[in-house]
Design a protein around this motif. Structure first.
Motif, PDB file in Angstrom:
ATOM      1  N   VAL A 120       0.886  -1.160   0.000  1.00 26.10           N
ATOM      2  CA  VAL A 120       0.000   0.000   0.000  1.00 26.10           C
ATOM      3  C   VAL A 120       0.922   1.207   0.000  1.00 26.10           C
ATOM      4  O   VAL A 120       1.822   1.321   0.848  1.00 26.10           O
ATOM      5  CB  VAL A 120      -0.947   0.023   1.223  1.00 26.10           C
ATOM      6  N   TYR A 121       0.720   2.075  -0.957  1.00 29.48           N
ATOM      7  CA  TYR A 121       1.564   3.259  -1.083  1.00 29.48           C
ATOM      8  C   TYR A 121       0.956   4.401  -0.285  1.00 29.48           C
ATOM      9  O   TYR A 121      -0.243   4.662  -0.360  1.00 29.48           O
ATOM     10  CB  TYR A 121       1.773   3.611  -2.559  1.00 29.48           C
ATOM     11  N   VAL A 122       1.827   5.017   0.525  1.00 30.03           N
ATOM     12  CA  VAL A 122       1.386   6.045   1.465  1.00 30.03           C
ATOM     13  C   VAL A 122       2.258   7.284   1.340  1.00 30.03           C
ATOM     14  O   VAL A 122       3.390   7.221   0.853  1.00 30.03           O
ATOM     15  CB  VAL A 122       1.424   5.526   2.928  1.00 30.03           C
ATOM     16  N   ASP A 123       1.723   8.396   1.811  1.00 31.89           N
ATOM     17  CA  ASP A 123       2.498   9.627   1.928  1.00 31.89           C
ATOM     18  C   ASP A 123       3.538   9.431   3.032  1.00 31.89           C
ATOM     19  O   ASP A 123       3.200   8.958   4.129  1.00 31.89           O
ATOM     20  CB  ASP A 123       1.565  10.793   2.271  1.00 31.89           C
ATOM     21  N   ARG A 124       4.782   9.750   2.744  1.00 33.49           N
ATOM     22  CA  ARG A 124       5.866   9.533   3.710  1.00 33.49           C
ATOM     23  C   ARG A 124       5.588  10.236   5.040  1.00 33.49           C
ATOM     24  O   ARG A 124       5.850   9.670   6.100  1.00 33.49           O
ATOM     25  CB  ARG A 124       7.197  10.024   3.130  1.00 33.49           C
ATOM     26  N   GLN A 125       5.060  11.443   4.997  1.00 30.66           N
ATOM     27  CA  GLN A 125       4.845  12.214   6.224  1.00 30.66           C
ATOM     28  C   GLN A 125       3.617  11.755   7.007  1.00 30.66           C
ATOM     29  O   GLN A 125       3.701  11.467   8.189  1.00 30.66           O
ATOM     30  CB  GLN A 125       4.738  13.714   5.895  1.00 30.66           C
TER      31      GLN A 125
END
Length: 145
Positions: A120-125
């Motif tokens: 699952v790709y997520v925003d790093r922050q």
């Protein structure tokens, strides 16, 4: 009740990466320990994404979290073999991808092991799911079966 998995043919995968085994990969039984296979899955997919400009592990705003993984074993692998990891994408959603990997002894036509993991790709922050970035979506498209 599900049927027993069968080894996939080399032709079932879109791209391949050679991974040399290491002396330390073998366990007391003389073959590669099962936990190493998951490391190879990660190495094969992430190296491909980095090389194709779809993933920047140091500065990219989007990162992938593994949320599911599985492996079936059919034949032993051992040092000093070269393992060839076949990669394909079975499904891509808005923010997730199911990568499938077959691990082959060099020159073998059928997988010694095969499995998958879901990123699952997520925003790093914020670490919240985000849409697949265009660069990643383009690479994913080339890996679909």
């Amino acid at each position: 009740m599900s049927s027993r998995p069968v080894p996939q043919a080399r032709s079932s995968y879109r791209v391949f990466r050679d991974i040399p085994t290491r002396w330390m990969d073998n366990d007391a039984y003389g073959h590669v320990n099962n936990v190493i296979y998951y490391s190879w899955f990660d190495t094969a997919v992430n190296a491909l994404l980095i090389e194709r400009g779809a993933l920047d592990i140091h500065a990219g705003s989007t990162i992938g979290f593994v949320v599911e993984t599985q492996c079936n074993y059919f034949a032993p692998l051992a040092f000093p073999q070269v393992v060839q990891a076949g990669i394909r994408v079975a499904h891509a959603g808005a923010s997730s991808v199911r990568y499938e990997i077959g691990l082959f002894a060099q020159g073998s036509d059928h997988a010694a092991a095969q499995g998958h993991f879901v990123h699952v790709y997520v925003d790093r922050q914020s670490q919240r799911p985000v849409a697949l970035p265009p660069e990643l979506a383009a690479v994913i498209e080339t890996l679909k079966t």
